[in-house]
Design a protein around this motif. Structure first.
Motif, short mmCIF file in Angstrom:
data_model
loop_
_atom_site.label_atom_id
_atom_site.label_comp_id
_atom_site.label_asym_id
_atom_site.label_seq_id
_atom_site.Cartn_x
_atom_site.Cartn_y
_atom_site.Cartn_z
N ALA A 24 0.84 -1.20 0.00
CA ALA A 24 0.00 0.00 0.00
C ALA A 24 0.88 1.26 0.00
N GLU A 27 3.87 2.63 -5.07
CA GLU A 27 3.03 3.28 -6.08
C GLU A 27 2.43 2.29 -7.08
N ALA A 29 0.83 -0.58 -6.13
CA ALA A 29 0.03 -1.50 -5.32
C ALA A 29 -1.09 -2.14 -6.13
N ASP A 30 -1.83 -1.35 -6.91
CA ASP A 30 -2.95 -1.90 -7.67
C ASP A 30 -2.49 -2.90 -8.72
N ALA A 51 -7.38 -1.17 1.52
CA ALA A 51 -6.71 0.07 1.11
C ALA A 51 -7.51 0.90 0.11
N TYR A 55 -5.29 4.25 -1.18
CA TYR A 55 -4.23 4.09 -2.18
C TYR A 55 -4.50 4.96 -3.39
N SER A 56 -3.44 5.29 -4.11
CA SER A 56 -3.54 6.06 -5.35
C SER A 56 -3.29 5.12 -6.53
#
Length: 116
Positions: A24, A27, A29-30, A51, A55-56
């Motif tokens: 998380a 950058e 994470a997704d 998250a 999260y971004s």
């Protein structure tokens, strides 16, 4: 997506190489959660849910796409759970298996009907 055990090992290696830090904070994470969904969709779903509000998304990615991608694999299963003998005569196809349910998908970009 055809070898869930490999995906899990690779994901765990990623965490170790990042000194155990939560993804998380990373950058990507997704992207990593989407990858993890091919090996452990339950864990990926839990990580995303935890998250989701903080999260971004990676540039070019979006929260709705990440949510849909992970939850689709969680619901339909992955190709790694299928027999290796399921193929199609087009490159744009997918076979998703979960328990005893098999879902077949194919995309035809042409303007005519094609039997796959």
């Amino acid at each position: 997506g055809t070898d869930p055990a490999y995906v899990r090992r690779s994901y765990e290696n990623f965490i170790v190489r990042n000194k155990g830090q939560s993804e998380a904070l990373n950058e990507w994470a997704d992207i990593m959660w989407c990858f993890l969904a091919f090996g452990d969709s339950t864990l990926a779903t839990n990580k995303l849910s935890t998250a989701l509000d903080v999260y971004s998304p990676e540039a070019g990615e979006s929260k709705p796409h990440t949510y849909h991608f992970i939850h689709f694999l969680h619901q339909q299963g992955t190709s790694g759970q299928c027999q290796d003998s399921i193929y199609a005569d087009v490159s744009s196809y997918g076979v998703f298996c979960k328990h005893t349910t098999i879902t077949y998908m194919a995309y035809n970009p042409k303007d005519y009907t094609k039997t796959v």
